[in-house]
Scaffold this active site. Structure first.
Site, PDB file in Angstrom:
ATOM      1  N   HIS A  47       4.141  46.160   7.244  1.00 47.74           N
ATOM      2  CA  HIS A  47       5.313  46.579   7.387  1.00 47.74           C
ATOM      3  C   HIS A  47       4.874  47.358   5.741  1.00 47.74           C
ATOM      4  O   HIS A  47       4.888  46.384   4.622  1.00 47.74           O
ATOM      5  CB  HIS A  47       6.838  45.690   7.234  1.00 47.74           C
ATOM      6  CG  HIS A  47       7.129  46.356   8.850  1.00 47.74           C
ATOM      7  ND1 HIS A  47       8.409  46.224   9.069  1.00 47.74           N
ATOM      8  CD2 HIS A  47       6.456  46.537  10.009  1.00 47.74           C
ATOM      9  CE1 HIS A  47       9.155  46.474  10.283  1.00 47.74           C
ATOM     10  NE2 HIS A  47       7.803  45.910  10.970  1.00 47.74           N
ATOM     11  N   GLU A  49       7.205  47.910   3.344  1.00 46.84           N
ATOM     12  CA  GLU A  49       7.831  46.990   2.030  1.00 46.84           C
ATOM     13  C   GLU A  49       7.074  45.888   0.975  1.00 46.84           C
ATOM     14  O   GLU A  49       6.822  45.111   1.088  1.00 46.84           O
ATOM     15  CB  GLU A  49       9.034  46.623   2.306  1.00 46.84           C
ATOM     16  CG  GLU A  49       9.586  48.280   2.624  1.00 46.84           C
ATOM     17  CD  GLU A  49       9.957  48.611   4.181  1.00 46.84           C
ATOM     18  OE1 GLU A  49      11.087  48.781   4.627  1.00 46.84           O
ATOM     19  OE2 GLU A  49       9.019  48.285   4.624  1.00 46.84           O
ATOM     20  N   CYS A  77      13.815  46.880   7.883  1.00 49.01           N
ATOM     21  CA  CYS A  77      14.490  46.147   9.137  1.00 49.01           C
ATOM     22  C   CYS A  77      15.257  45.048   8.671  1.00 49.01           C
ATOM     23  O   CYS A  77      14.719  44.606   7.504  1.00 49.01           O
ATOM     24  CB  CYS A  77      13.159  45.879   9.629  1.00 49.01           C
ATOM     25  SG  CYS A  77      11.887  45.052   9.077  1.00 49.01           S
ATOM     26  N   CYS A  80      11.817  42.992   6.587  1.00 51.96           N
ATOM     27  CA  CYS A  80      11.854  43.537   5.056  1.00 51.96           C
ATOM     28  C   CYS A  80      13.114  42.860   4.799  1.00 51.96           C
ATOM     29  O   CYS A  80      12.214  43.159   3.452  1.00 51.96           O
ATOM     30  CB  CYS A  80      11.379  44.784   4.960  1.00 51.96           C
ATOM     31  SG  CYS A  80       9.362  45.055   6.185  1.00 51.96           S
TER      32      CYS A  80
END
Length: 143
Positions: A47, A49, A77, A80
């Site tokens: 991801h 992040e 999410c 993260c």
């Protein structure tokens, strides 16, 4: 947010969900930038992040990032959100809300849970329409 959107577009160009992130230091200088690479790298944690926090930590030689701001195009999410609490990110700025997986406002509020050891400042909805538009366009082309 414009830099994060640029990163999001890079993710979409190689088939990943177009989410981009940048990390700013205490002087608002970009110290890391990343985009989703789950599909490209076959990596669960790919991801934007997570990748940006990893890059910022490597550059600073420190896993704690309390004086940093994470700017991301989509509400983080649960994975993260948990990682940014663990990294002690000082401020989170995000664009579009995520009604299906958002863990900062939409479904949960992980980052502001008072039971946790760290709670970053949160700024939401920055350039939300532009951020959501990138996602709409990406998923529209898939259908």
């Amino acid at each position: 947010m414009a830099l994060a959107l640029s990163e999001a577009n890079a993710a979409g160009s190689h088939g990943d969900v177009p989410v981009g992130a940048v990390i700013l230091d205490e002087n608002d200088r970009v110290i890391a930038r990343a985009h989703n690479t789950r599909e490209a790298d076959c990596e669960i944690t790919g991801h934007a992040e997570i990748r940006a926090m990893q890059e910022a930590s490597r550059k600073r030689g420190e896993w704690r990032l309390p004086d940093c701001t994470l700017v991301v195009t989509l509400e983080p999410c649960a994975m993260c959100a948990g990682a940014l609490v663990q990294a002690r990110i000082g401020r989170l700025v995000f664009g579009a809300f995520d009604d299906k997986a958002g863990a900062v406002a939409s479904l949960w509020d992980v980052v502001r849970d008072p039971r946790l050891n760290h709670n970053p400042q949160v700024v939401s909805g920055v350039m939300a329409e532009a951020c959501a538009g990138v996602l709409r366009d990406f998923f529209g082309q898939l259908r």
